[in-house]
Write a protein that holds these residues in place. Sequence first.
Motif, PDB file in Angstrom:
ATOM      1  N   VAL A 189       0.845  -1.190   0.000  1.00 51.31           N
ATOM      2  CA  VAL A 189       0.000   0.000   0.000  1.00 51.31           C
ATOM      3  C   VAL A 189       0.880   1.239   0.000  1.00 51.31           C
ATOM      4  CG1 VAL A 189      -1.864  -1.173   1.213  1.00 51.31           C
ATOM      5  CG2 VAL A 189      -0.165   0.103   2.522  1.00 51.31           C
ATOM      6  N   LEU A 190       0.319   2.319  -0.530  1.00 54.62           N
ATOM      7  CA  LEU A 190       1.004   3.600  -0.554  1.00 54.62           C
ATOM      8  C   LEU A 190       0.158   4.603   0.214  1.00 54.62           C
ATOM      9  CD1 LEU A 190       3.592   4.859  -1.812  1.00 54.62           C
ATOM     10  CD2 LEU A 190       2.109   5.793  -3.592  1.00 54.62           C
ATOM     11  N   LEU A 191       0.737   5.145   1.280  1.00 56.34           N
ATOM     12  CA  LEU A 191       0.078   6.185   2.053  1.00 56.34           C
ATOM     13  C   LEU A 191       0.544   7.547   1.551  1.00 56.34           C
ATOM     14  CD1 LEU A 191       0.393   4.816   5.719  1.00 56.34           C
ATOM     15  CD2 LEU A 191      -1.254   4.212   3.944  1.00 56.34           C
ATOM     16  N   ALA A 192      -0.395   8.458   1.369  1.00 55.61           N
ATOM     17  CA  ALA A 192      -0.067   9.814   0.939  1.00 55.61           C
ATOM     18  C   ALA A 192      -0.454  10.783   2.049  1.00 55.61           C
ATOM     19  CB  ALA A 192      -0.810  10.151  -0.352  1.00 55.61           C
ATOM     20  N   PHE A 193       0.507  11.580   2.522  1.00 54.81           N
ATOM     21  CA  PHE A 193       0.278  12.577   3.562  1.00 54.81           C
ATOM     22  C   PHE A 193       0.408  13.969   2.948  1.00 54.81           C
ATOM     23  CE2 PHE A 193       2.046   8.859   5.591  1.00 54.81           C
ATOM     24  CZ  PHE A 193       1.357   8.736   6.792  1.00 54.81           C
ATOM     25  N   SER A 194      -0.562  14.825   3.162  1.00 53.37           N
ATOM     26  CA  SER A 194      -0.431  16.208   2.708  1.00 53.37           C
ATOM     27  C   SER A 194       0.344  17.014   3.742  1.00 53.37           C
ATOM     28  CB  SER A 194      -1.810  16.832   2.485  1.00 53.37           C
ATOM     29  OG  SER A 194      -2.545  16.874   3.702  1.00 53.37           O
ATOM     30  N   LEU A 195       1.206  17.920   3.260  1.00 54.20           N
ATOM     31  CA  LEU A 195       1.988  18.789   4.138  1.00 54.20           C
ATOM     32  C   LEU A 195       1.751  20.248   3.768  1.00 54.20           C
ATOM     33  CD1 LEU A 195       5.453  16.930   4.271  1.00 54.20           C
ATOM     34  CD2 LEU A 195       3.581  16.813   5.934  1.00 54.20           C
ATOM     35  N   THR A 196       2.146  21.143   4.627  1.00 49.41           N
ATOM     36  CA  THR A 196       2.003  22.575   4.347  1.00 49.41           C
ATOM     37  C   THR A 196       3.086  23.037   3.373  1.00 49.41           C
ATOM     38  OG1 THR A 196       3.479  23.272   6.144  1.00 49.41           O
ATOM     39  CG2 THR A 196       1.145  22.907   6.697  1.00 49.41           C
ATOM     40  N   GLU A 197       2.873  24.204   2.768  1.00 52.89           N
ATOM     41  CA  GLU A 197       3.887  24.777   1.887  1.00 52.89           C
ATOM     42  C   GLU A 197       5.189  25.003   2.645  1.00 52.89           C
ATOM     43  OE1 GLU A 197       3.946  25.361  -1.322  1.00 52.89           O
ATOM     44  OE2 GLU A 197       1.917  24.576  -1.642  1.00 52.89           O
ATOM     45  N   GLN A 198       5.085  25.395   3.898  1.00 59.97           N
ATOM     46  CA  GLN A 198       6.279  25.589   4.722  1.00 59.97           C
ATOM     47  C   GLN A 198       7.071  24.293   4.844  1.00 59.97           C
ATOM     48  OE1 GLN A 198       5.471  26.820   8.787  1.00 59.97           O
ATOM     49  NE2 GLN A 198       7.377  25.870   9.514  1.00 59.97           N
ATOM     50  N   PRO A 307       5.083  16.323  -4.577  1.00 65.79           N
ATOM     51  CA  PRO A 307       4.757  17.754  -4.730  1.00 65.79           C
ATOM     52  C   PRO A 307       3.782  18.271  -3.681  1.00 65.79           C
ATOM     53  CG  PRO A 307       4.786  16.688  -6.873  1.00 65.79           C
ATOM     54  CD  PRO A 307       4.913  15.597  -5.860  1.00 65.79           C
ATOM     55  N   THR A 308       3.030  17.381  -3.048  1.00 62.69           N
ATOM     56  CA  THR A 308       2.038  17.821  -2.065  1.00 62.69           C
ATOM     57  C   THR A 308       2.318  17.338  -0.647  1.00 62.69           C
ATOM     58  OG1 THR A 308       0.643  15.894  -2.562  1.00 62.69           O
ATOM     59  CG2 THR A 308       0.214  17.937  -3.802  1.00 62.69           C
ATOM     60  N   GLY A 309       3.350  16.513  -0.470  1.00 63.06           N
ATOM     61  CA  GLY A 309       3.618  16.016   0.871  1.00 63.06           C
ATOM     62  C   GLY A 309       4.560  14.828   0.901  1.00 63.06           C
ATOM     63  N   LEU A 310       4.123  13.741   1.517  1.00 63.20           N
ATOM     64  CA  LEU A 310       4.922  12.532   1.669  1.00 63.20           C
ATOM     65  C   LEU A 310       4.189  11.338   1.082  1.00 63.20           C
ATOM     66  CD1 LEU A 310       5.891  12.814   5.459  1.00 63.20           C
ATOM     67  CD2 LEU A 310       7.333  13.475   3.519  1.00 63.20           C
ATOM     68  N   SER A 311       4.948  10.376   0.584  1.00 58.65           N
ATOM     69  CA  SER A 311       4.384   9.060   0.248  1.00 58.65           C
ATOM     70  C   SER A 311       5.174   8.017   1.009  1.00 58.65           C
ATOM     71  CB  SER A 311       4.427   8.788  -1.258  1.00 58.65           C
ATOM     72  OG  SER A 311       5.761   8.597  -1.702  1.00 58.65           O
ATOM     73  N   LEU A 312       4.468   7.080   1.563  1.00 62.02           N
ATOM     74  CA  LEU A 312       5.098   6.012   2.340  1.00 62.02           C
ATOM     75  C   LEU A 312       4.562   4.673   1.870  1.00 62.02           C
ATOM     76  CD1 LEU A 312       6.917   5.147   4.737  1.00 62.02           C
ATOM     77  CD2 LEU A 312       4.886   5.285   6.189  1.00 62.02           C
ATOM     78  N   ALA A 313       5.454   3.845   1.303  1.00 59.58           N
ATOM     79  CA  ALA A 313       5.073   2.497   0.873  1.00 59.58           C
ATOM     80  C   ALA A 313       5.257   1.527   2.025  1.00 59.58           C
ATOM     81  CB  ALA A 313       5.913   2.064  -0.318  1.00 59.58           C
ATOM     82  N   ILE A 314       4.262   0.670   2.208  1.00 55.05           N
ATOM     83  CA  ILE A 314       4.289  -0.326   3.280  1.00 55.05           C
ATOM     84  C   ILE A 314       4.036  -1.706   2.677  1.00 55.05           C
ATOM     85  CG2 ILE A 314       3.229  -1.079   5.447  1.00 55.05           C
ATOM     86  CD1 ILE A 314       2.348   1.791   5.922  1.00 55.05           C
ATOM     87  N   SER A 315       4.847  -2.663   3.074  1.00 54.66           N
ATOM     88  CA  SER A 315       4.677  -4.054   2.652  1.00 54.66           C
ATOM     89  C   SER A 315       3.991  -4.827   3.765  1.00 54.66           C
ATOM     90  CB  SER A 315       6.039  -4.683   2.340  1.00 54.66           C
ATOM     91  OG  SER A 315       5.908  -6.069   2.080  1.00 54.66           O
ATOM     92  N   VAL A 316       2.914  -5.530   3.414  1.00 51.32           N
ATOM     93  CA  VAL A 316       2.138  -6.290   4.397  1.00 51.32           C
ATOM     94  C   VAL A 316       2.017  -7.739   3.929  1.00 51.32           C
ATOM     95  CG1 VAL A 316      -0.033  -6.464   5.677  1.00 51.32           C
ATOM     96  CG2 VAL A 316       0.788  -4.209   4.915  1.00 51.32           C
ATOM     97  N   PRO A 336      -4.576   9.280   9.778  1.00 48.69           N
ATOM     98  CA  PRO A 336      -4.921  10.646  10.162  1.00 48.69           C
ATOM     99  C   PRO A 336      -5.735  11.315   9.057  1.00 48.69           C
ATOM    100  CG  PRO A 336      -2.639  10.535   9.451  1.00 48.69           C
ATOM    101  CD  PRO A 336      -3.139   9.116   9.473  1.00 48.69           C
ATOM    102  N   SER A 337      -6.316  12.451   9.359  1.00 45.55           N
ATOM    103  CA  SER A 337      -7.222  13.110   8.411  1.00 45.55           C
ATOM    104  C   SER A 337      -6.520  13.612   7.157  1.00 45.55           C
ATOM    105  CB  SER A 337      -7.930  14.284   9.094  1.00 45.55           C
ATOM    106  OG  SER A 337      -6.970  15.223   9.577  1.00 45.55           O
ATOM    107  N   ASN A 338      -5.218  13.844   7.229  1.00 46.15           N
ATOM    108  CA  ASN A 338      -4.490  14.365   6.066  1.00 46.15           C
ATOM    109  C   ASN A 338      -3.834  13.266   5.235  1.00 46.15           C
ATOM    110  OD1 ASN A 338      -2.522  13.795   8.082  1.00 46.15           O
ATOM    111  ND2 ASN A 338      -1.063  15.159   7.071  1.00 46.15           N
ATOM    112  N   ALA A 339      -4.268  12.015   5.414  1.00 57.15           N
ATOM    113  CA  ALA A 339      -3.636  10.895   4.717  1.00 57.15           C
ATOM    114  C   ALA A 339      -4.658  10.058   3.963  1.00 57.15           C
ATOM    115  CB  ALA A 339      -2.878  10.005   5.706  1.00 57.15           C
ATOM    116  N   SER A 340      -4.198   9.438   2.881  1.00 55.38           N
ATOM    117  CA  SER A 340      -5.030   8.518   2.101  1.00 55.38           C
ATOM    118  C   SER A 340      -4.218   7.268   1.805  1.00 55.38           C
ATOM    119  CB  SER A 340      -5.478   9.171   0.787  1.00 55.38           C
ATOM    120  OG  SER A 340      -4.353   9.516  -0.014  1.00 55.38           O
TER     121      SER A 340
END
Length: 442
Positions: A189-198, A307-316, A336-340
């Motif tokens: 699975v790939l988790l996508a986290f949004s981050l701020t411009e900062q 470009p919008t945050g972080l991606s984290l791949a997880i092997s299960v 969390p609410s900022n992740a898909s």
Amino acid sequence: MNSFKQSITNHWPDFLKDLQQMMQIASVKGTATAEAPYGEGPLNALKQALAFGTMYGFKTKMIDGKIGYVEWGQSSTDYIGIFGHVDVVAAGAGWSVSPFDLTEKAGRFYGRGILDNKGPIMSCLYGLKLLKDAGIEPKNTIRIVFGSDEESGMSDIPAYLAAEPAPVFGFTPDCKYPVVYGERGIVHVLLAFSLTEQDLHMLGTFEGEQSTAYVPDCVSTTLSGEKMTGYGKRAPSNAPELGKNAITQLAIQLQQQEALSAKGQAAFAWIVEKLHEQHTGAGFGLNQCTETTDQLLMTPVILQKTPTGLSLAISVRYPVNTKEEEVLTCMENALPSNASIHVTRRLPSICRDKHSLGVTLLSEVYAQMTGTYSPPVTTTGATYARKVSNIVAFGPSFPGQKGIAHREDEYMAVDDLKQNLAIYMQAIAALIEDETIIQAMK
């Protein structure tokens, strides 16, 4: 059995000479050509395996430059199949010996593929030769099938099954002992986290060797121009407890950095809370979702900036009686609410009848050769048994041996290689000498 061991002792130098010739071929996947769909290395290793088969007096056939087999017996449709592979993963760094050779040192053989899978599949082929030389006449046809794309997707198996019937029964010597009747499901699975411009401005890219195949041992980034590094210990992704994950080690540092926004710190804190040394999925409640003694295993494997945050791949890797949907639901509920989350790869679990004639026969062979009966087990690995019906995994690693393949200084103990050759000879003899087996298994 004793005669098999004596035959092995008498022919051991000749076997090692042939095995070394195979080991010296750098059969890592390369640039595809019309003749070599997986590159020159895998094709050369496949050609060499079939050349040995011809030299030993067996019928051979290659299919599309992808896969081939050595056959002994009369039937071209009903046969026992042994499926192994001659391709290997890249050598990588850190070797104390030449990776593409057979080196003996302090009671061990070293070289890329000695365990995964040239040593075991060559043991099967040479064992077949020794049985033939001993005057045994097979009542059942047997094929030793040599694939050349096992490490990169197993696209060789569809080519084989398009040209040839599936075996009535068989095994792949590419896992562990005792008999492996089930292979746990795999989902990436790939988790996508949004981050701020900062955060995006302050945070650099993530560097280091990362792959779904292993726990990373070094991952670094920069924060406000200052380099930060997580150090770990590499281990196969199906045995994360043997390693130390550099991703979560780095996240431990980043969660405390005031240069990041509260949102950025929270993202890394979540990674630490849910994944740091949580190899059985406890951070997601997955240890409660499953109802089996076979553990679920998970590990983060690839962390990247987007470009919008972080991606984290997880092997299960999840148990054979657990559904993928159950695993994904537990993970989604913990986000969390900022992740898909979305799935990038899935391999459903497989489960054979552990009371079948074939599994029982192989279990008896293992007990006879080792003096210890062990009931059939499941694995977190992925073998050709996922692609070929009617086969199970059988060896070569003995209980307690984990995390050796796909690393620097891949090895197999000299005594273990001899024991494998003896076990496979006994298994082949048991499968080809009883003419009732094929009909009983059909």
